[in-house]
Design a protein around this motif. Structure first.
Motif, PDB file in Angstrom:
ATOM      1  N   ASN A 160      11.368   1.941   1.151  1.00  0.00           N
ATOM      2  CA  ASN A 160      11.136   2.672   2.404  1.00  0.00           C
ATOM      3  C   ASN A 160      10.254   1.808   3.290  1.00  0.00           C
ATOM      4  O   ASN A 160       9.207   1.312   2.842  1.00  0.00           O
ATOM      5  N   ILE A 161      10.632   1.625   4.531  1.00  0.00           N
ATOM      6  CA  ILE A 161       9.898   0.705   5.400  1.00  0.00           C
ATOM      7  C   ILE A 161       8.582   1.275   5.900  1.00  0.00           C
ATOM      8  O   ILE A 161       7.626   0.516   6.177  1.00  0.00           O
ATOM      9  N   ASP A 162       8.462   2.586   5.999  1.00  0.00           N
ATOM     10  CA  ASP A 162       7.272   3.183   6.608  1.00  0.00           C
ATOM     11  C   ASP A 162       5.964   2.805   5.907  1.00  0.00           C
ATOM     12  O   ASP A 162       4.964   2.511   6.585  1.00  0.00           O
ATOM     13  N   PRO A 163       5.893   2.807   4.564  1.00  0.00           N
ATOM     14  CA  PRO A 163       4.641   2.399   3.921  1.00  0.00           C
ATOM     15  C   PRO A 163       4.212   0.978   4.268  1.00  0.00           C
ATOM     16  O   PRO A 163       3.007   0.697   4.392  1.00  0.00           O
ATOM     17  N   PHE A 164       5.171   0.083   4.439  1.00  0.00           N
ATOM     18  CA  PHE A 164       4.839  -1.297   4.811  1.00  0.00           C
ATOM     19  C   PHE A 164       4.234  -1.343   6.209  1.00  0.00           C
ATOM     20  O   PHE A 164       3.248  -2.070   6.451  1.00  0.00           O
ATOM     21  N   LEU A 165       4.802  -0.585   7.116  1.00  0.00           N
ATOM     22  CA  LEU A 165       4.298  -0.570   8.491  1.00  0.00           C
ATOM     23  C   LEU A 165       2.893   0.031   8.538  1.00  0.00           C
ATOM     24  O   LEU A 165       2.022  -0.454   9.269  1.00  0.00           O
ATOM     25  N   LYS A 166       2.666   1.069   7.729  1.00  0.00           N
ATOM     26  CA  LYS A 166       1.337   1.672   7.690  1.00  0.00           C
ATOM     27  C   LYS A 166       0.322   0.705   7.091  1.00  0.00           C
ATOM     28  O   LYS A 166      -0.808   0.589   7.582  1.00  0.00           O
ATOM     29  N   SER A 167       0.714   0.004   6.036  1.00  0.00           N
ATOM     30  CA  SER A 167      -0.185  -0.972   5.417  1.00  0.00           C
ATOM     31  C   SER A 167      -0.542  -2.079   6.393  1.00  0.00           C
ATOM     32  O   SER A 167      -1.701  -2.503   6.469  1.00  0.00           O
ATOM     33  N   ARG A 168       0.443  -2.543   7.142  1.00  0.00           N
ATOM     34  CA  ARG A 168       0.175  -3.606   8.116  1.00  0.00           C
ATOM     35  C   ARG A 168      -0.805  -3.122   9.180  1.00  0.00           C
ATOM     36  O   ARG A 168      -1.753  -3.826   9.550  1.00  0.00           O
ATOM     37  N   GLN A 169      -0.600  -1.920   9.681  1.00  0.00           N
ATOM     38  CA  GLN A 169      -1.494  -1.357  10.697  1.00  0.00           C
ATOM     39  C   GLN A 169      -2.911  -1.206  10.148  1.00  0.00           C
ATOM     40  O   GLN A 169      -3.896  -1.531  10.820  1.00  0.00           O
ATOM     41  N   LEU A 170      -3.012  -0.753   8.901  1.00  0.00           N
ATOM     42  CA  LEU A 170      -4.326  -0.539   8.287  1.00  0.00           C
ATOM     43  C   LEU A 170      -5.064  -1.859   8.074  1.00  0.00           C
ATOM     44  O   LEU A 170      -6.260  -1.980   8.392  1.00  0.00           O
ATOM     45  N   LEU A 171      -4.375  -2.853   7.544  1.00  0.00           N
ATOM     46  CA  LEU A 171      -5.026  -4.137   7.293  1.00  0.00           C
ATOM     47  C   LEU A 171      -5.383  -4.850   8.589  1.00  0.00           C
ATOM     48  O   LEU A 171      -6.357  -5.605   8.642  1.00  0.00           O
ATOM     49  N   ASN A 172      -4.601  -4.618   9.632  1.00  0.00           N
ATOM     50  CA  ASN A 172      -4.959  -5.158  10.949  1.00  0.00           C
ATOM     51  C   ASN A 172      -6.281  -4.569  11.430  1.00  0.00           C
ATOM     52  O   ASN A 172      -7.150  -5.281  11.953  1.00  0.00           O
ATOM     53  N   SER A 173      -6.422  -3.271  11.258  1.00  0.00           N
ATOM     54  CA  SER A 173      -7.617  -2.595  11.769  1.00  0.00           C
ATOM     55  C   SER A 173      -8.849  -2.884  10.915  1.00  0.00           C
ATOM     56  O   SER A 173      -9.979  -2.754  11.381  1.00  0.00           O
ATOM     57  N   LYS A 174      -8.646  -3.279   9.660  1.00  0.00           N
ATOM     58  CA  LYS A 174      -9.768  -3.554   8.754  1.00  0.00           C
ATOM     59  C   LYS A 174      -9.735  -4.999   8.265  1.00  0.00           C
ATOM     60  O   LYS A 174     -10.130  -5.291   7.132  1.00  0.00           O
ATOM     61  N   ASN A 175      -9.300  -5.903   9.126  1.00  0.00           N
ATOM     62  CA  ASN A 175      -9.076  -7.285   8.708  1.00  0.00           C
ATOM     63  C   ASN A 175     -10.344  -7.982   8.219  1.00  0.00           C
ATOM     64  O   ASN A 175     -10.324  -8.705   7.216  1.00  0.00           O
ATOM     65  N   LEU A 176     -11.476  -7.778   8.904  1.00  0.00           N
ATOM     66  CA  LEU A 176     -12.714  -8.446   8.493  1.00  0.00           C
ATOM     67  C   LEU A 176     -13.134  -8.018   7.100  1.00  0.00           C
ATOM     68  O   LEU A 176     -13.521  -8.848   6.265  1.00  0.00           O
ATOM     69  N   LEU A 177     -13.053  -6.718   6.833  1.00  0.00           N
ATOM     70  CA  LEU A 177     -13.388  -6.209   5.504  1.00  0.00           C
ATOM     71  C   LEU A 177     -12.420  -6.764   4.460  1.00  0.00           C
ATOM     72  O   LEU A 177     -12.834  -7.181   3.369  1.00  0.00           O
ATOM     73  N   TYR A 178     -11.153  -6.771   4.811  1.00  0.00           N
ATOM     74  CA  TYR A 178     -10.124  -7.256   3.883  1.00  0.00           C
ATOM     75  C   TYR A 178     -10.368  -8.728   3.513  1.00  0.00           C
ATOM     76  O   TYR A 178     -10.343  -9.096   2.329  1.00  0.00           O
ATOM     77  N   GLN A 179     -10.625  -9.567   4.506  1.00  0.00           N
ATOM     78  CA  GLN A 179     -10.862 -10.993   4.249  1.00  0.00           C
ATOM     79  C   GLN A 179     -12.121 -11.213   3.410  1.00  0.00           C
ATOM     80  O   GLN A 179     -12.158 -12.081   2.531  1.00  0.00           O
ATOM     81  N   GLN A 180     -13.151 -10.420   3.668  1.00  0.00           N
ATOM     82  CA  GLN A 180     -14.380 -10.539   2.892  1.00  0.00           C
ATOM     83  C   GLN A 180     -14.158 -10.135   1.440  1.00  0.00           C
ATOM     84  O   GLN A 180     -14.665 -10.779   0.510  1.00  0.00           O
ATOM     85  N   GLU A 181     -13.377  -9.095   1.237  1.00  0.00           N
ATOM     86  CA  GLU A 181     -13.072  -8.643  -0.123  1.00  0.00           C
ATOM     87  C   GLU A 181     -12.264  -9.699  -0.882  1.00  0.00           C
ATOM     88  O   GLU A 181     -12.489  -9.925  -2.078  1.00  0.00           O
ATOM     89  N   ILE A 182     -11.329 -10.346  -0.189  1.00  0.00           N
ATOM     90  CA  ILE A 182     -10.561 -11.423  -0.822  1.00  0.00           C
ATOM     91  C   ILE A 182     -11.491 -12.556  -1.234  1.00  0.00           C
ATOM     92  O   ILE A 182     -11.427 -13.060  -2.369  1.00  0.00           O
ATOM     93  N   HIS A 183     -12.360 -12.954  -0.317  1.00  0.00           N
ATOM     94  CA  HIS A 183     -13.311 -14.038  -0.592  1.00  0.00           C
ATOM     95  C   HIS A 183     -14.185 -13.707  -1.795  1.00  0.00           C
ATOM     96  O   HIS A 183     -14.371 -14.539  -2.703  1.00  0.00           O
ATOM     97  N   ASP A 184     -14.713 -12.518  -1.826  1.00  0.00           N
ATOM     98  CA  ASP A 184     -15.605 -12.114  -2.929  1.00  0.00           C
ATOM     99  C   ASP A 184     -14.857 -12.086  -4.254  1.00  0.00           C
ATOM    100  O   ASP A 184     -15.404 -12.484  -5.299  1.00  0.00           O
ATOM    101  N   ALA A 185     -13.613 -11.613  -4.222  1.00  0.00           N
ATOM    102  CA  ALA A 185     -12.832 -11.532  -5.454  1.00  0.00           C
ATOM    103  C   ALA A 185     -12.526 -12.923  -6.002  1.00  0.00           C
ATOM    104  O   ALA A 185     -12.619 -13.159  -7.216  1.00  0.00           O
ATOM    105  N   ILE A 186     -12.176 -13.858  -5.109  1.00  0.00           N
ATOM    106  CA  ILE A 186     -11.911 -15.230  -5.549  1.00  0.00           C
ATOM    107  C   ILE A 186     -13.170 -15.862  -6.129  1.00  0.00           C
ATOM    108  O   ILE A 186     -13.129 -16.561  -7.148  1.00  0.00           O
ATOM    109  N   GLN A 187     -14.301 -15.596  -5.493  1.00  0.00           N
ATOM    110  CA  GLN A 187     -15.569 -16.144  -5.980  1.00  0.00           C
ATOM    111  C   GLN A 187     -15.930 -15.618  -7.370  1.00  0.00           C
ATOM    112  O   GLN A 187     -16.664 -16.267  -8.120  1.00  0.00           O
ATOM    113  N   SER A 188     -15.403 -14.462  -7.712  1.00  0.00           N
ATOM    114  CA  SER A 188     -15.688 -13.896  -9.038  1.00  0.00           C
ATOM    115  C   SER A 188     -14.892 -14.583 -10.134  1.00  0.00           C
ATOM    116  O   SER A 188     -15.127 -14.337 -11.318  1.00  0.00           O
TER     117      SER A 188
END
Length: 399
Positions: free
Chosen positions: A106-134
């Motif tokens: 179903n395409i709708d969940p993908f579109l919602k995920s994209r919209q959400l990650l766009n709006s929370k991009n700074l948090l998302y990138q920081q979480e990725i960085h922290d996870a890699i550092q672990s």
């Protein structure tokens, strides 16, 4: 003429791919189906089971109208760059939509995920960085960050599934280039991405088909999982080379390359990082077969896929410097077409936004030269006496 695009590897083209091709055309209402297909080396960092021309034959005989090659730089890249290259090409050739298979269906969940990650991009990138550092791998870091950012959200895509992950990156890529293409998805059916062959099923994963063959099966025994044209093409390929592409086949040359370059030089190659060049060198010194070699290199931090991409770049001599020099695809390399595909190219030639290349001799920029180089090394690894197939093979026409 309306065109729909799909992104494929066809390693090899099986019944699940046939379902995808037919469903993509049907769900999009398109007249033409265009496939962007990886060339001689693939996204999981391995040589193709059969060369790009045989895989093009399979596609054209089974419902695809145009096959365009995804350049080496993008075909062997991590998911986001793989998707960026492929979606850029589909957009340039004028597709109205693109369609991918997914566990979500179903395409709708993908579109919602994209919209959400766009709006929370700074948090998302920081979480990725922290996870890699672990100390966890990049794919696991992405999933962990995604779970954190989407916690409590309903109706988002499940990005723990491999096809869902790639599908999300296609939508992300289309968004970033402001493409007007309409995203579509169809439910993946049959075996999952890496599942072995299961008796009683007519749809198996490409991984399962390859593994069954390498474990002693014959192509003929796998016929029930393949459309008839795929079976014929694979039998022809086996008759020509006597074997199929795999790291086990390529390992003697890979091993020679590793030992010749030594650790100080190995770290120049794309994706080789964090001292793993020493481990790769020592493993190559000790082990005479690829799986034993890989067992010494794998770790929690480095997935098999990531290590194989490093090895692909070592084998082809593709460096960090080269990787950083490419921003986007610069041409459309035509591998094959049907009669309908040829009509589409003629009708749309004024609207296609990248040069259409049908001859290797016209691949004169660095991106194209790299494709020629990688193809030659694939043919060498396959034991081909003639390394000029890239120049002597015209686009395949399926009338």
């Amino acid at each position: 003429m309306k065109a729909a695009g799909i992104v494929v590897e066809y390693n090899p083209f099986h019944n699940g791919h046939l379902h995808h091709a037919r469903s993509a055309k049907e769900s999009s209402g398109a007249d033409i189906l265009i496939a962007v297909m990886s060339g001689q080396f693939l996204q999981r960092g391995e040589p193709a089971f059969a060369d790009k021309w045989k895989r093009t034959e399979m596609a054209l005989a089974s419902g695809v109208d145009l096959v365009i090659e995804l350049p080496y730089v993008y075909a062997t890249a991590q998911a986001s760059d793989f998707a960026r290259g492929a979606i850029t090409l589909l957009d340039a050739i004028g597709c109205e939509s693109f369609c991918f298979g997914s566990e979500q269906g179903n395409i709708d969940p993908f579109l919602k995920s994209r919209q959400l990650l766009n709006s929370k991009n700074l948090l998302y990138q920081q979480e990725i960085h922290d996870a890699i550092q672990s100390g966890i791998s990049y794919p696991k870091a992405l999933n962990k960050a995604y779970q954190t950012v989407t916690d409590g959200e309903e109706g988002v895509a499940d990005l723990s599934k491999p096809n869902n992950i790639l599908g999300y990156h296609y939508i992300e890529a289309a968004d970033r280039i402001s493409s007007s293409m309409r995203p579509l998805t169809i439910q993946r059916i049959g075996a999952n991405y890496h599942e072995p062959i299961t008796e009683g099923m007519s749809i198996a994963s490409a991984t399962g088909i390859r593994n069954a063959f390498f474990e002693g099966g014959s192509i003929k025994e796998l016929a029930k999982y393949l459309p008839a044209p795929s079976l014929q093409a694979l039998q022809s390929f086996a008759g020509e080379y006597g074997h199929f592409g795999s790291w086990e086949t390529f390992y003697p040359m890979l091993r020679y390359t590793i030992l010749k370059d030594r650790p100080a030089n190995l770290r120049r190659f794309a994706e080789v990082t964090e001292g793993i060049e020493n481990l790769i060198y020592e493993a190559a010194r000790k082990e005479q077969d690829f799986e034993s070699f890989l067992a010494l290199v794998k770790s929690k931090r480095f997935t098999r896929t990531r290590i194989q991409r490093m090895l692909t770049h070592i084998y082809t001599g593709f460096t960090w410097e080269q990787l950083k020099s490419f921003n986007q695809p610069s041409y459309l390399r035509l591998l094959g077409m049907t009669k309908a595909g040829r009509h589409y190219l003629h009708a749309q030639k004024k609207n296609i936004t990248l040069p259409m290349i049908s001859r290797a001799a016209d691949l004169t920029d660095d991106l194209g030269k790299l494709d020629i180089h990688a193809s030659s090394l694939y043919m060498l690894g396959m034991g081909a006496g003639n390394l000029k197939k890239e120049f002597t093979t015209p686009p395949i026409y399926f009338g």
